[in-house]
Write a protein that holds these residues in place. Structure first.
Motif, PDB file in Angstrom:
ATOM      1  N   VAL A  39       0.847  -1.193   0.000  1.00  0.00           N
ATOM      2  CA  VAL A  39       0.000   0.000   0.000  1.00  0.00           C
ATOM      3  C   VAL A  39       0.882   1.242   0.000  1.00  0.00           C
ATOM      4  CG1 VAL A  39      -1.780   1.259   1.252  1.00  0.00           C
ATOM      5  CG2 VAL A  39      -1.784  -1.221   1.271  1.00  0.00           C
ATOM      6  N   PHE A  43       1.659   5.529  -2.273  1.00  0.00           N
ATOM      7  CA  PHE A  43       1.548   6.904  -1.790  1.00  0.00           C
ATOM      8  C   PHE A  43       2.589   7.776  -2.472  1.00  0.00           C
ATOM      9  CE2 PHE A  43       0.225   4.938   2.473  1.00  0.00           C
ATOM     10  CZ  PHE A  43      -1.058   4.801   2.023  1.00  0.00           C
ATOM     11  N   ILE A  48       0.057  15.520  -1.542  1.00  0.00           N
ATOM     12  CA  ILE A  48      -0.422  16.270  -0.382  1.00  0.00           C
ATOM     13  C   ILE A  48      -0.756  17.690  -0.811  1.00  0.00           C
ATOM     14  CG2 ILE A  48       0.167  17.155   1.897  1.00  0.00           C
ATOM     15  CD1 ILE A  48       2.181  14.850   2.075  1.00  0.00           C
ATOM     16  N   LYS A  49      -2.005  18.038  -0.616  1.00  0.00           N
ATOM     17  CA  LYS A  49      -2.417  19.367  -1.053  1.00  0.00           C
ATOM     18  C   LYS A  49      -2.082  20.376   0.028  1.00  0.00           C
ATOM     19  CE  LYS A  49      -6.662  18.630  -1.791  1.00  0.00           C
ATOM     20  NZ  LYS A  49      -8.075  18.840  -2.084  1.00  0.00           N
ATOM     21  N   PRO A  51      -3.200  23.555   1.955  1.00  0.00           N
ATOM     22  CA  PRO A  51      -4.551  24.062   2.162  1.00  0.00           C
ATOM     23  C   PRO A  51      -4.725  25.291   1.276  1.00  0.00           C
ATOM     24  CG  PRO A  51      -3.136  24.589   4.029  1.00  0.00           C
ATOM     25  CD  PRO A  51      -2.340  23.730   3.110  1.00  0.00           C
TER      26      PRO A  51
ATOM     27  N   PHE B  34     -11.232  16.359  11.197  1.00  0.00           N
ATOM     28  CA  PHE B  34     -11.135  16.943   9.863  1.00  0.00           C
ATOM     29  C   PHE B  34     -10.349  18.249   9.906  1.00  0.00           C
ATOM     30  CE2 PHE B  34     -12.833  20.003   6.771  1.00  0.00           C
ATOM     31  CZ  PHE B  34     -12.528  19.337   5.593  1.00  0.00           C
ATOM     32  N   ASN B  38      -6.913  18.893   8.097  1.00  0.00           N
ATOM     33  CA  ASN B  38      -6.953  19.901   7.053  1.00  0.00           C
ATOM     34  C   ASN B  38      -5.907  20.993   7.264  1.00  0.00           C
ATOM     35  OD1 ASN B  38      -8.150  20.409   4.646  1.00  0.00           O
ATOM     36  ND2 ASN B  38      -9.650  21.847   5.478  1.00  0.00           N
ATOM     37  N   ASP B  41      -2.226  19.991   6.274  1.00  0.00           N
ATOM     38  CA  ASP B  41      -2.003  19.540   4.886  1.00  0.00           C
ATOM     39  C   ASP B  41      -2.251  18.050   4.710  1.00  0.00           C
ATOM     40  OD1 ASP B  41      -1.120  22.048   4.873  1.00  0.00           O
ATOM     41  OD2 ASP B  41       0.967  21.614   4.357  1.00  0.00           O
ATOM     42  N   SER B  43      -5.294  16.610   4.071  1.00  0.00           N
ATOM     43  CA  SER B  43      -6.648  16.333   3.601  1.00  0.00           C
ATOM     44  C   SER B  43      -6.688  15.257   2.520  1.00  0.00           C
ATOM     45  CB  SER B  43      -7.297  17.619   3.086  1.00  0.00           C
ATOM     46  OG  SER B  43      -6.446  18.201   2.138  1.00  0.00           O
ATOM     47  N   TYR B  44      -5.523  14.878   2.051  1.00  0.00           N
ATOM     48  CA  TYR B  44      -5.449  13.775   1.088  1.00  0.00           C
ATOM     49  C   TYR B  44      -6.046  12.498   1.686  1.00  0.00           C
ATOM     50  CZ  TYR B  44      -3.308  10.306  -2.020  1.00  0.00           C
ATOM     51  OH  TYR B  44      -3.087   9.263  -2.869  1.00  0.00           O
ATOM     52  N   GLU B  47      -9.169  11.698   0.322  1.00  0.00           N
ATOM     53  CA  GLU B  47      -9.227  11.374  -1.100  1.00  0.00           C
ATOM     54  C   GLU B  47      -8.829   9.939  -1.351  1.00  0.00           C
ATOM     55  OE1 GLU B  47      -7.161  14.263  -3.533  1.00  0.00           O
ATOM     56  OE2 GLU B  47      -8.239  15.801  -2.395  1.00  0.00           O
ATOM     57  N   LEU B  48      -7.977   9.425  -0.484  1.00  0.00           N
ATOM     58  CA  LEU B  48      -7.472   8.071  -0.626  1.00  0.00           C
ATOM     59  C   LEU B  48      -8.600   7.055  -0.513  1.00  0.00           C
ATOM     60  CD1 LEU B  48      -4.618   7.177  -1.105  1.00  0.00           C
ATOM     61  CD2 LEU B  48      -4.298   7.012   1.353  1.00  0.00           C
ATOM     62  N   SER B  96      -6.305   2.108   3.745  1.00  0.00           N
ATOM     63  CA  SER B  96      -5.051   2.708   3.315  1.00  0.00           C
ATOM     64  C   SER B  96      -4.934   4.157   3.793  1.00  0.00           C
ATOM     65  CB  SER B  96      -4.911   2.627   1.800  1.00  0.00           C
ATOM     66  OG  SER B  96      -6.088   3.047   1.181  1.00  0.00           O
ATOM     67  N   ILE B  99      -3.179   4.062   7.060  1.00  0.00           N
ATOM     68  CA  ILE B  99      -1.736   3.897   6.925  1.00  0.00           C
ATOM     69  C   ILE B  99      -1.116   5.238   6.570  1.00  0.00           C
ATOM     70  CG2 ILE B  99       0.105   2.731   5.650  1.00  0.00           C
ATOM     71  CD1 ILE B  99      -1.855   0.496   5.052  1.00  0.00           C
ATOM     72  N   TRP B 100      -1.744   5.894   5.625  1.00  0.00           N
ATOM     73  CA  TRP B 100      -1.180   7.140   5.127  1.00  0.00           C
ATOM     74  C   TRP B 100      -1.086   8.202   6.221  1.00  0.00           C
ATOM     75  CZ3 TRP B 100      -2.823  12.204   4.218  1.00  0.00           C
ATOM     76  CH2 TRP B 100      -1.957  12.948   3.395  1.00  0.00           C
ATOM     77  N   GLU B 103       1.430   7.401   8.969  1.00  0.00           N
ATOM     78  CA  GLU B 103       2.833   7.498   8.577  1.00  0.00           C
ATOM     79  C   GLU B 103       3.222   8.944   8.279  1.00  0.00           C
ATOM     80  OE1 GLU B 103       3.852   4.449   5.751  1.00  0.00           O
ATOM     81  OE2 GLU B 103       3.785   3.000   7.389  1.00  0.00           O
ATOM     82  N   ASN B 104       2.244   9.838   8.316  1.00  0.00           N
ATOM     83  CA  ASN B 104       2.547  11.250   8.144  1.00  0.00           C
ATOM     84  C   ASN B 104       2.291  12.049   9.410  1.00  0.00           C
ATOM     85  OD1 ASN B 104       3.439  11.772   5.367  1.00  0.00           O
ATOM     86  ND2 ASN B 104       1.529  10.734   4.866  1.00  0.00           N
TER      87      ASN B 104
END
Lengths: 63, 806
Positions: A39, A43, A48-49, A51, B34, B38, B41, B43-44, B47-48, B96, B99-100, B103-104
């Protein structure tokens, strides 16, 4: 045909290298979790957007 | 009304909808997550996966014990130079996105150095700068974004960091040797008397010999030890003929190359061991995120709040539970667990023992009364005095019973070993008869024939049938949410003749879902005010009741007062409502005339001090229970064994087929003894339960299945964990297990055919190494193929069977 001895030696050495690499990777725990890396590799950092400013303005209004 | 789903957690927004940043949220918790993500940074995350989140539910001081350096030290994996590393179990990891985001973490807090998720184990390993970020802050940060780690008494135990990887090593060694030996033996398969081949073949043979040494003495050593153990116990298990085969293969091959009689069977030898180990590996399906070995420790808290009185002042201190001595004063807050037997000193205790005793209703206790370990306080803060240390409390003492140290594996003789008994004797007699025959006919070949029979009869294919069939079945069961501990359990399920069910939480749902009203009918104005008042309350009962009420005309209360632990006082114009417990409504006598009297979980209502009636909450029985019992009772005896009182007996008798035995008021020890008694009548018992009170019975029974609403949360030690939603499918699992046994039997027949062909070669003294090298893998592969195909078909059939229902 004495070259066979050399070839045999080489093939054995190559095989042993892979074998030792396998044992080493197992010992290091590389096969303990075989799911997460599959997975993780999908990535991408750049997705990463940041804001965007529009959104944060809206947010303040609504809250 | 159109029901909106929360943008964060995906749950339906039932009570309220929070609009924020053009998105809908079901609660402020979700909104906060949220917001945090947000602004950092992240907010992805959304989307995942769609609605990936979990709603954060925790209280701030829940993790106060992490400030205690002694406890923190036990939890940390590494602590040096202001760098700390901790591995946390987070049950809510599920996709996922999880996980994302985990890990961030360093995007949220820059002093998190790195974090790595192990998804199958649902663990995250975090390294952080401890001078800038304390462990408590880290854990609270995780909890805030909906990833609350589970830290229990179990985490305090020394970690067992030695993972057993020996099977992988053995498989590697055998596979490595197998491949190389195949290469080296290939030239001699063709038997051409070629000059160069003659010159090199001795070198090749001795190379093969050296490759086979680790195969026999390392990779295959388990078969020798297991065979030896079997013989010692007077049992001819499947490993006896296998060990015999390996030994004969090795000795004969070595003799052949030593005396230059032939090439030997090193290829077959290494292939045999490789395939056998492959079977073992395949059978060893583990669900690493589940634990089948849990005891009370994973349920109990790691620390409690101790009250120390110093100079007439009381100080609160977080102390590890093992350090609590008799006589210590402890503080238990709402929703906290009582870790040891104690006496109530101060406060109003309302203890939910459902997990411990199976009693469905919380009980009220007054000061001076004894409280038992494992109960959960509901309501305000209470102060208690410990009377027994954790390990010797009423509940935890159950674990001193010998069943918990017994290995179920040893007691069970599986199908393969049963077959092996006869098979080994047959092979040995054939070998002896054939040898005796050749002794008279042509004595020089007698030795050859004897060894050839033992080699070719080596039951590789038989030994593979069960692992592959059961291994596949294990995966199919897992797909349908029955997670079994090991393959053995499937064989045992097929033999079960008595099924014992726990009541509370097993055949009933753990949530109280059915609500009934008794008493005088409420008029419209009362109804409207009731709905409006309940909407403002956050009490779980108010929420549950609010959900079922008509929400068309809601009258908002003008005055609203919530008395914690008691009820609501509301009024609007000339109507005054009291909503709450029977004492609060001050009409205990009127309440007792109703059948949903004081003992049940109920909400009482009075209007202008006139008692109206009460809403009672019942545990609903699981869907499909009648059908399930009807179908199971066809060939099995069914028993209900409940820790609760007999109040539901009549209802159950109506629901369940006649002949279902029911026993009530059983404590955990009684349940264990009950199962033991059944087993003494030669019954094969399956216990299906859910709580700690069933732990003894689950361990004692042949197959213990724990029902779980959420497989990530605690379930007691067992042989299998079943997702509660699949409760109605238990009969299908029984069916599938017996079919799996049939598949194994057919595979045995198939492999016996191969053995007969091989024996034909062997007894006539014609066994060439190349024949053995072809026959052995061929039989193994076709058995594996057959077993896989058959189980896949069964799995497909099950899926199409289940579809119309779900």
């Amino acid at each position: 045909m004495n070259i066979i001895y050399l070839l045999l030696a080489i093939s054995l050495v190559v095989a042993l290298i892979f074998f030792v690499a396998f044992i080493f990777s197992v010992r290091k725990g590389q096969y303990d979790d075989v799911y997460t890396p599959s997975v993780r590799m999908l990535f991408e950092d750049e997705i990463i957007k940041n804001p965007n400013t529009n959104q944060s303005v809206k947010k303040e209004k609504s809250s | 009304m159109h029901i909106l789903n929360c943008f964060h957690c995906g749950e339906e927004c039932l009570d309220e909808v929070i609009r924020f940043s053009e998105k809908d949220f079901c609660c402020t918790g979700c909104k906060t997550v949220f917001e945090i993500l947000n602004t950092n940074d992240l907010s992805y995350y959304y989307e995942l996966e769609r609605n990936p989140g979990t709603s954060p539910k925790f209280s701030e001081n829940k993790f106060d014990f992490l400030d205690n350096p002694e406890i923190a030290e036990k939890l940390l994996e590494f602590d040096h130079n202001n760098i700390q590393v901790i591995s946390l179990m987070i049950p809510s990891i599920h996709c996922s996105s999880c996980i994302w985001v985990l890990e961030n973490l360093n995007k949220i807090h820059k002093f998190v150095r790195s974090s790595q998720v192990d998804f199958p184990k649902k663990r995250v390993r975090i390294s952080f700068a401890s001078d800038k970020l304390t462990l408590k802050e880290l854990v609270i940060m995780l909890a805030r974004i909906g990833y609350e780690p589970s830290i229990s008494l179990e985490s305090y135990e020394p970690k067992n960091s030695n993972i057993d990887r020996s099977l992988i090593y053995k498989l590697g060694v055998a596979g490595f040797a197998f491949g190389n030996i195949m290469f080296l033996s290939f030239p001699e398969y063709f038997e051409i008397n070629e000059f160069w081949l003659e010159k090199f073949k001795h070198l090749f043979r001795w190379l093969m010999f050296s490759f086979s040494l680790p195969v026999v003495f390392y990779a295959g050593k388990d078969y020798f030890t297991s065979a030896w153990k079997g013989l010692h116990a007077g049992m001819l298990n499947i490993d006896v003929p296998i060990a015999l085969g390996i030994a004969v293969l090795f000795l004969r091959s070595t003799a052949e190359i030593a005396f230059d009689l032939g090439t030997g069977f090193f290829d077959s030898l290494s292939g045999l061991v490789f395939f056998l180990l492959l079977g073992r590996f395949f059978q060893q399906k583990t669900y690493s995120f589940l634990s089948f070995e849990r005891d009370y420790k994973s349920y109990f808290p790691i620390a409690v709040t101790r009250l120390n009185s110093e100079e007439n002042r009381q100080k609160e201190e977080q102390v590890q539970v093992y350090k609590i001595k008799i006589g210590d004063r402890i503080l238990i807050r709402n929703e906290e667990l009582i870790p040891m037997d104690c006496i109530l000193i101060k406060g109003k205790a309302r203890i939910d023992y459902s997990f411990v005793t199976g009693e469905a209703e919380p009980v009220s206790r007054k000061s001076g009364e004894k409280l038992f370990a494992g109960g959960r306080q509901q309501g305000g803060i209470i102060e208690v005095e410990a009377v027994k240390p954790v390990q010797q409390s009423y509940l935890t003492e159950l674990w001193n019973n010998e069943v918990f140290s017994k290995d179920k594996n040893n007691a069970f003789q599986n199908l393969t070993n049963q077959i092996s008994q006869r098979f080994t004797i047959a092979v040995l007699s054939i070998a002896i008869v054939a040898t005796v025959f050749w002794m008279f006919y042509d004595a020089s070949r007698a030795w050859n024939v004897f060894t050839a029979v033992l080699i070719i009869a080596c039951p590789c294919a038989i030994a593979l049938s069960a692992p592959f069939t059961l291994g596949n079945m294990l995966r199919i069961f897992g797909k349908h949410k029955l997670y079994l501990k090991e393959a053995r359990v499937i064989e045992q399920i097929s033999q079960i003749d008595t099924v014992v069910f726990d009541k509370t939480g097993t055949i009933t749902t753990s949530k109280k879902e059915t609500i009934t009203y008794e008493g005088l009918e409420l008029n419209d104005a009362e109804k409207q005010l009731l709905t409006g008042s309940l909407r403002a309350s956050n009490h779980p009962l108010s929420r549950a009741l609010y959900r079922i009420l008509d929400k068309n005309d809601i009258a908002l209360p003008e005055n609203f007062e919530e008395v914690t632990g008691k009820g609501l006082l509301t009024s609007s114009s000339d109507l005054k409502l009291k909503i709450g417990s029977s004492e609060f409504v001050k009409q205990p006598k009127a309440a007792q005339t109703l059948s949903g009297g004081a003992s049940k979980t109920s909400v009482h209502i009075s209007a202008n001090d006139e008692y109206k009636g009460c809403f009672s909450f019942h545990n609903a029985y699981r869907k499909g229970i009648s059908e399930l019992f009807a179908s199971l009772s066809e060939d099995r005896e069914l028993i209900i064994l409940s820790g609760d009182n007999a109040g539901e007996r009549e209802k159950l008798e109506k629901l369940l087929p006649a002949g279902t035995l029911m026993f009530f008021d059983q404590n955990p020890g009684d349940k264990l003894q009950f199962i033991k008694d059944l087993q003494q009548q030669n019954r094969k018992v399956m216990m299906i339960g859910d709580g700690l009170n069933d732990a003894g019975a689950l361990a004692q029974s042949e197959v213990g299945i724990a029902i779980s609403e959420d497989i990530n949360v605690f379930s007691p030690a067992c042989d299998g964990i079943l997702d509660a939603r699949k409760f109605g499918d238990i009969n299908k699992f029984f069916d599938l297990s017996s079919k799996a046994i049939k598949v194994i039997k057919w595979s045995f027949m198939l492999s016996l055919c191969y053995n007969l062909v091989g024996l034909g070669f062997a007894v006539t003294g014609n066994l060439m190494p190349v024949v053995a090298a072809i026959l052995m893998p061929l039989s193994s592969i076709s058995v594996v193929f057959f077993a896989t195909l058959a189980t896949q078909l069964l799995g497909k059939k099950l899926e199409s069977n289940l579809k119309p229902e779900s």
